[in-house]
Scaffold this active site. Sequence first.
Site, PDB file in Angstrom:
ATOM      1  CG  ASP A  71       1.873 -11.122 -33.751  1.00 55.88           C
ATOM      2  OD1 ASP A  71       3.068 -11.281 -34.057  1.00 55.88           O
ATOM      3  OD2 ASP A  71       1.388 -11.514 -32.674  1.00 55.88           O
ATOM      4  CD  GLU A 116      -2.885 -11.107 -32.377  1.00 58.29           C
ATOM      5  OE1 GLU A 116      -1.894 -10.401 -32.097  1.00 58.29           O
ATOM      6  OE2 GLU A 116      -3.480 -11.805 -31.543  1.00 58.29           O
ATOM      7  CG  HIS A 170      -2.026  -0.993   1.139  1.00 54.40           C
ATOM      8  ND1 HIS A 170      -3.059  -0.875   0.232  1.00 54.40           N
ATOM      9  CD2 HIS A 170      -2.253  -2.134   1.812  1.00 54.40           C
ATOM     10  CE1 HIS A 170      -3.883  -1.896   0.375  1.00 54.40           C
ATOM     11  NE2 HIS A 170      -3.422  -2.679   1.326  1.00 54.40           N
ATOM     12  CB  CYS A 181      -4.197  -2.881 -28.610  1.00 57.41           C
ATOM     13  SG  CYS A 181      -4.120  -4.574 -29.228  1.00 57.41           S
TER      14      CYS A 181
END
Length: 543
Positions: free
Chosen positions: A453, A429, A188, A500
């Site tokens: 890819d 891809e 934390h 992406c």
Amino acid sequence: MITYTGKTVFNGIAIGKIAVFLKKDKQVKRHHIEDTEKEWIRFNKAKDAAIGQLKELHDKAVLEVGSDGAAIFEVHQMMLEDLDYLDSVKNIIDTQSVNAEYAVAVTADNFYHIFASMEDAYMKERAADVKDISERVLSTLSGEVSDNILTREPSIILADDLAPSETVQLDKSKVLAFVTVHGSTNSHTAILARTMNIPALINVPMEDYEELNGKLAIVDGFSGTLYIDPDETTYENMKEKQELDRKKKELLTELKDKENITLDGQRIDLFANIGSTGDLASVIQNDAGGIGLFRSEFLYLEKDHYPTEEEQFQAYKMVAENMAGKKVIIRTLDIGADKKVAYFNMEKEENPAMGYRAIRICLDRTEIFKTQLRALLRASAYGNIAVMYPMIISLEEVLEIKKIVEEVKRELEEEKLPYKEVEQGIMIETPAAAVISDILAQEVDFFSIGTNDLTQYTLAIDRQNTKLEKHYDSHHPAILRLIKMIADNAHQAGIWVGICGELAADSSLTETFLKMKIDELSVSPSYIYPLRKKIRETDISKL
């Protein structure tokens, strides 16, 4: 000049003098007590006072780091009310007729070892929390004021470790960075440090660090390096790096909370790609609209065993909760090719990039796939999770995936485990998926184009082969035509499409992607603001 290397908690450059923080060594002595009931009442008064202090810390933290970052102090309050913890303290006082300080110290030590021995990473972190809350109660029992970190001038705080309560009490105007000898990136304290935007390093191996007090130092949060008494060349290089970082942050400040909208009103989502929960702070810092790619395979790569359903669930749940309703797209296991995992025991392949990988493994080893799907669906109850499947080449694969997902849903329903309906998408891809994207679009909720890819397979070039770099052209007309075709097919079917791969961050193609009506770009967090700037300065109608 002395150089140390540790783990980065938060990026940034800090230059200044070191202020060593030494905790007071609380020596707890055992005393015989005649009136155990009176001692139990004394403990409860100290416990209640500690809870009051934690409430004040929580309120302070909410203002400085937000409700998510402040949540630890609510957890600490609950831990002080935990019946197992309280029963242990009372039992030691009653059966041994000893003082409350001794009972608290023994209980803290016992619970610390219990948590520290657990395999689950989240539960391990609770060991430090038990120490923290117990130290607070001991300070209250002894009448001491809690330790504070105070410096007369802005300094780099150096300590063996820092508890969350110590971190939140930092006077940020006087803290340039902090460095600890121990600590965890999942603690934390680390989360608070990232949220507070304080450059920080942990696990920096140093002996006799107390002697470094007052020395000039540089913290390079980008490389995880601590320089003590830096030479002139290092000092000047770090000053330059610090100035570049400052200018970048100025840009970020100007664009924070601004919309990703062109001058003529076209909107696009800017999401972030991450590999682990440790990247969340960067996602939040860079104001990403969501997570467009969570590479779940890193959960497998960092372990020496198949991650359990519970281990995966905790990671996905943490991301979903921290993103507070923003979309989190998690890619299912993408092992294979250049991502090797020894315990998968896969045979050597002549051409692994085109071999046994990603969804092919999942559909072959369905128990591994189902374990991940169970964890993903369970985590969906805690946020806005979407799932996408990599390396698709056929409609049959998509239909088989959907069948398995329905089986998992039925299992969860039978076990009365909550889940939400999630968006399911696929990565486009492979050229095969691109060519039949009109068919695939009828069966999924979205497309995410993996340009790395897609380029590799379309150009028949191994992207790992350095001899072929000059031939690897991600701007090749064939790649751009495929992306345009995929986007058109997606929109015709009424689903959204994102990118992406690395190409999404290529600002020289941002206008092209906007013209193609791409709905989302998912990039490394640091690219969010530069892309937002590019988008807001573009007028598609004039292109």
